[in-house]
Write a protein that holds these residues in place. Sequence first.
Motif, PDB file in Angstrom:
ATOM      1  N   UNK A  49       0.852  -1.201   0.000  1.00 22.16           N
ATOM      2  CA  UNK A  49       0.000   0.000   0.000  1.00 22.16           C
ATOM      3  C   UNK A  49       0.882   1.243   0.000  1.00 22.16           C
ATOM      4  N   UNK A  50       0.234   2.364  -0.270  1.00 22.38           N
ATOM      5  CA  UNK A  50       0.894   3.664  -0.157  1.00 22.38           C
ATOM      6  C   UNK A  50       0.823   4.099   1.320  1.00 22.38           C
ATOM      7  N   UNK A  51       1.953   4.610   1.839  1.00 23.56           N
ATOM      8  CA  UNK A  51       1.945   5.111   3.225  1.00 23.56           C
ATOM      9  C   UNK A  51       2.677   6.453   3.266  1.00 23.56           C
ATOM     10  N   UNK A  52       2.273   7.290   4.213  1.00 22.56           N
ATOM     11  CA  UNK A  52       2.964   8.577   4.358  1.00 22.56           C
ATOM     12  C   UNK A  52       3.735   8.569   5.688  1.00 22.56           C
ATOM     13  N   UNK A  53       4.957   9.093   5.647  1.00 26.97           N
ATOM     14  CA  UNK A  53       5.772   9.167   6.870  1.00 26.97           C
ATOM     15  C   UNK A  53       5.440  10.478   7.568  1.00 26.97           C
ATOM     16  N   UNK A  54       5.005  10.381   8.840  1.00 27.05           N
ATOM     17  CA  UNK A  54       4.559  11.575   9.563  1.00 27.05           C
ATOM     18  C   UNK A  54       5.723  12.244  10.296  1.00 27.05           C
ATOM     19  N   UNK A  55       6.651  11.416  10.734  1.00 30.66           N
ATOM     20  CA  UNK A  55       7.698  11.954  11.610  1.00 30.66           C
ATOM     21  C   UNK A  55       8.934  11.085  11.463  1.00 30.66           C
ATOM     22  N   UNK A  93       7.217   7.444  12.226  1.00 33.83           N
ATOM     23  CA  UNK A  93       5.807   7.162  12.454  1.00 33.83           C
ATOM     24  C   UNK A  93       5.148   7.139  11.078  1.00 33.83           C
ATOM     25  N   UNK A  94       4.443   6.041  10.808  1.00 34.01           N
ATOM     26  CA  UNK A  94       3.907   5.833   9.460  1.00 34.01           C
ATOM     27  C   UNK A  94       2.382   5.721   9.512  1.00 34.01           C
ATOM     28  N   UNK A  95       1.723   6.469   8.617  1.00 35.48           N
ATOM     29  CA  UNK A  95       0.270   6.338   8.463  1.00 35.48           C
ATOM     30  C   UNK A  95       0.006   5.520   7.209  1.00 35.48           C
ATOM     31  N   UNK A  96      -0.512   4.295   7.400  1.00 38.41           N
ATOM     32  CA  UNK A  96      -0.775   3.427   6.232  1.00 38.41           C
ATOM     33  C   UNK A  96      -2.262   3.358   5.919  1.00 38.41           C
ATOM     34  N   UNK A  97      -3.011   4.320   6.462  1.00 46.50           N
ATOM     35  CA  UNK A  97      -4.429   4.387   6.135  1.00 46.50           C
ATOM     36  C   UNK A  97      -5.286   3.421   6.909  1.00 46.50           C
ATOM     37  N   UNK A  98      -4.657   2.633   7.789  1.00 46.92           N
ATOM     38  CA  UNK A  98      -5.416   1.606   8.510  1.00 46.92           C
ATOM     39  C   UNK A  98      -6.123   2.192   9.730  1.00 46.92           C
ATOM     40  N   UNK A  99      -5.767   3.444  10.071  1.00 49.06           N
ATOM     41  CA  UNK A  99      -6.349   4.032  11.272  1.00 49.06           C
ATOM     42  C   UNK A  99      -5.388   3.987  12.439  1.00 49.06           C
ATOM     43  N   UNK A 107      -0.815  11.689  -5.422  1.00 46.03           N
ATOM     44  CA  UNK A 107      -1.827  12.306  -4.578  1.00 46.03           C
ATOM     45  C   UNK A 107      -2.627  11.249  -3.821  1.00 46.03           C
ATOM     46  N   UNK A 108      -2.310   9.995  -4.087  1.00 46.31           N
ATOM     47  CA  UNK A 108      -3.119   8.928  -3.495  1.00 46.31           C
ATOM     48  C   UNK A 108      -3.060   8.985  -1.969  1.00 46.31           C
ATOM     49  N   UNK A 109      -4.187   8.668  -1.345  1.00 46.24           N
ATOM     50  CA  UNK A 109      -4.265   8.694   0.105  1.00 46.24           C
ATOM     51  C   UNK A 109      -3.528   7.496   0.686  1.00 46.24           C
ATOM     52  N   UNK A 110      -3.051   7.626   1.934  1.00 47.31           N
ATOM     53  CA  UNK A 110      -2.431   6.460   2.582  1.00 47.31           C
ATOM     54  C   UNK A 110      -3.413   5.290   2.599  1.00 47.31           C
ATOM     55  N   UNK A 111      -2.893   4.100   2.354  1.00 48.28           N
ATOM     56  CA  UNK A 111      -3.753   2.913   2.311  1.00 48.28           C
ATOM     57  C   UNK A 111      -4.158   2.517   0.907  1.00 48.28           C
ATOM     58  N   UNK A 112      -3.936   3.424  -0.082  1.00 49.96           N
ATOM     59  CA  UNK A 112      -4.283   3.078  -1.468  1.00 49.96           C
ATOM     60  C   UNK A 112      -3.384   1.929  -1.932  1.00 49.96           C
TER      61      UNK A 112
END
Lengths: 355, 792
Positions: B46-52, B66-72, B140-145
């Motif tokens: 999946x696509x994930x964004x690194x927050x920190x 810290x990674x947001x993978x769209x899973x919540x 531009x895909x959201x995390x979790x895509x």
Amino acid sequence: MTTPSDPASLDVLRQRLAAVASLDAAALAAEEIAVLGRKQGELTHQLKALATLALDEKRARGAALNALKLEFEAAVVARRAELAHAASAAEARDIDLTMPGRQLWVGTRHPVTVVIDEIVAIFREIGFAVALGPEIENEERNFGALNFPPDHPALDMHDTLYLDPRGAEWPVGERLLLRTHTSPVQVRVMRAGPPPYRVVIPGLAYRNDPFDASHAPAFAQIEGLAVDEGVTFVDLKATLTHFARRFFRPDVKVRFRPSFFPFTEPSAEMDVSCAICGGIGCAACKGTGWMEILGGGMVHENVLRNCDVDPERYTGFAFGMGPARMAMLRYGLPDIRLLYGGDMRFLSQFGAAGR
Amino acid sequence: MNVSRQWLEAFLRRRLDSTDVAWRLAMLGAPVDAIEPVGVDLSAFVVAVVLEVRQHPDADKLRVTLVDDGSGTISNVVCGAPNVKAGAKYPFARLGTVMPNGMKIERRTLRGEVSDGMLCSARELGLGEDHDGLLTLETDAAPGAPLTDVIDGGDERLIVDVTPNRADLLGHKGIARELAASLGVPYRLPDIAGEAALDLPTPARFGDEAPVGGIRLAIDDRDGCPRFLAGVIRGVRIGASPEWLQRRLAAVGVRAINNVVDATNYVMFELNQPMHAYDAATLRGSAIVVRAARGGERITTLDGIDRAIPPGTLVIADADRPIGVAGVMGGRATEVTNTTSDILLECAAFDPVRVRRARRALGLSTDASHRFERGTDRWGAVDAFRRCIRLIVTVAGGALDGPAVDCFPAPTHPPRIFLRPSRVAQVLGVDLSWSTIENQLVAIGATIVSKPDDGRIAVDVPGWRPDITSEIDLIEEVARLYGYDRLPTDLGAFRPGLREDDPAWGVMERIRLALAGHGLSEVVTLPMVAAAGAGAPKVLNPLSAEHRVLRDALLPSLVHQVEANWAMQTADVRLFEVGAVFNLAANDGVPTETLRAGFVVTGSRAPAHWTDGGTARAWDRWDALGLFRRLIDLAHPAATIQVEAGEWIARDAAGAMAGRCGSCLADAPPWASAVFGGEITVVFDGMPTPAFRPLPVYPAVTRDLALLVKVDQTSAVVTQLLTDRGARHGLESVSVIDEYRGKALAAGTRSIAVRLVFRSAERTLTDPEVEQAIARLRTSLERELDVTIRST
Ligand SMILES: [Zn+2]
């Protein structure tokens, strides 16, 4: 003995009629003679006595007596049948009727024959007749007349079994082979006389294929040909769609795809919606939802010319299909070799009613 | 034809769904047999964004993110890549994901820091070798895509079933053209990554001879080679192709060899123009000649096999020897190797028939021969050639030595065909407007030249469509692009044909129904067998010895099927077949065929029944004779059965043998019962119409007689005599009802019992009349046959 004019005698007879239903076999025989007997019967006697009566009395009493006679006869027959049935039932009580009956061998026609017959029957309904032709053909009718150019890759689809000339010189075109399709019969039909043509052609065709689960070096084919003024590609689609609905099921979906055969142009293949998955896609239809059933197209102008039919005046369509493949689909056969063998365990499965 | 989905995407500048592509291609006449994944499966990522991002407290080379993978849930992930940045997006493997190398991602603790998942580099995803850090996703895909939404992950290979007429579909450009027409979008050649700046003038036009880079090029066989383009590139550095080029070839199932060979293969799969590169230094006499092979010439082809070249085969030669079989395969002696620095690039058009013959003669089928046989675009060869030169210079360096040349001794143009819209309607059955017709033709790349006044459309056929040569070909294209599905399916009126069913058909049907009704099963056996009689035609090219000759009779094949049933422990076999048998004509030895029907029976005559203690009587020869009689009635009513040399032979009215019946020799297991069978030639010159005979009015009188006959006297002779002599005494029928042989009779005699039925058409026969008739018959029997009556 009662007098002819005695109304009481009719009542007595009616009582005796009512009693018939409970007589045993011997009493029934005696009563039949006593009432209906040709010489001594009571009813016979009374009917004879009518002659002495006045006309209007004769008419009224005669009608009543005749009705009574018919009722009496019917009652005797019914009671006799009842007694006979009871007797045979009594006899049968001593027999174990659950024992198996004497059976007959059930013969069967070949599953491919059954499919071919069904196909022929459907096309017969819309004016086609059966044409046949030899399995040994020459190159000209098998290829040349059907617009196969020499040295063309299209020939690769027809791995041909040639016959040994045994030293004789067969000129090119006259070389003998085992027909690779039933299409040379089209050529024979067209060369035999002018259009219209409307024929279906069942028969064996041969290819130099290995004998394996999905190929046989000889296999059944059936094809059709319709040529006349004004026959179009729409007629081809309509005819084959009708066929699919009759052969498979009325709600079957069909699709026509472009294809290539040297002897038709435009060429098409017809798919029907997969009966196994209903079009969703499964292993049987390779996930497409469709089953490829037959190929066809408008008879190529060159083929018409080669058969002395004027393509500017006449147009037509031709199609072909493999009844063995259709039998395999219908009966769920895993291996085509079952169809070219004589295993009784296989063949005897096709004897039941139905198709 | 193997087609890469990503290659098509490069042509169409858009993402494609393979299932949709398959459907569109099928409806255009090129069904897709299979869709296969190529390379890695990225569906789990999946696509994930690194927050920190912060430095790992106990390890210099590690970062804790810290990674947001769209899973919540925000995951703590330890990462070793130097390029990880907060706010950037990367491919992410969640816990449980299996990496392409087989490793499963699980919770780990690295020097006290928990790591729940993995941020991935291109190498870790199996996408390439550039491993300088994480694969940064510009998206531009959201995390979790799904990762496959944003990058070209695995390619897909579509196995396209290309019909022999569609040469153009053997290149990605041709497939892209069809898809573009179907989707209503434009298409153009993909860009070449890092394309070298190159001044590449149009190759100079020559006749059948030209100088190129100091090498003499000559076409000696113009029929075989109408066009030959060549260029000499010097200073190439042979090596591995760039990753993108290797990936393209891998996607279509071609092994990468080296940058030059890969470039020629790439262009072949793109534009359907096979090319060949020769090591210029290996050319003897500085010459390239296209000519017919001479007697005795040989070549070792690229596959390392030394081959004799059939004379007349089109070859490419240098001054001394063939260096390639034109359109099929190059030679090993002149192949491009690691040490090659100068190449001669060939781009030619060859006669499809010559290539086909060479391919068949050599038994050598290649991607090139497959394409040349179906016809390449000789007019498009210039563009293909220029593209290949650019590609080679881009991936292998080097420079053209002088201008490339174009030998085109007899320049031609693609054909111009006139199309009548009225003819379109006549063939298709629908009236399409001029503009509709033109739109379909433009979609295949044809040029509408003009609209002449005579109601015809002049169409210039594109060079990549060698299959389009006449008006009907254009009509097919119109229907194909318009869509077969859009044409109506209304069944119109028709004139019924005037032909009757072939008479053989009805006869065959009757035989099948009758024999099935008698409890036999129809079988279809292969008409090719391992052995048959001397008069059976032989197959010239059988695939196996099992199928080398055509059967001249049905019975041997049927008996063979009985044996096969025995092998399966089946004892009760009842088979029949209706099919052709083959013979060499007696007069001229030409193979002919005859329709036959045959049957074979063995085992129980009926299923065993408990009233018989579970046993059943086996079929015997008399059953077989009865079936044979029945078969003859159906198949050959004029035939008569005679006893000849211990079997029943059927002969037609002219005395020719029409069939036989009797017991059959078989390779039987001990438990098997005897096999009986028969076969008869089927005639179909019309069945006789039954003639009505008035029903008898007076009763018959039946008498049975036991006759004492000699063992060598046949019942047929006796019954024939009774029939002949009895006719005038009111003898209606004679049938044999019993036979007795035994000690009670004088040696050399046997007894047969016959049943005589007498009847008069005029009155009821009296006993004395019948007795008198029998007395007369007795006299005839005694006098003419020396047969006596034992009893009545
Ligand atoms: Zn399905």
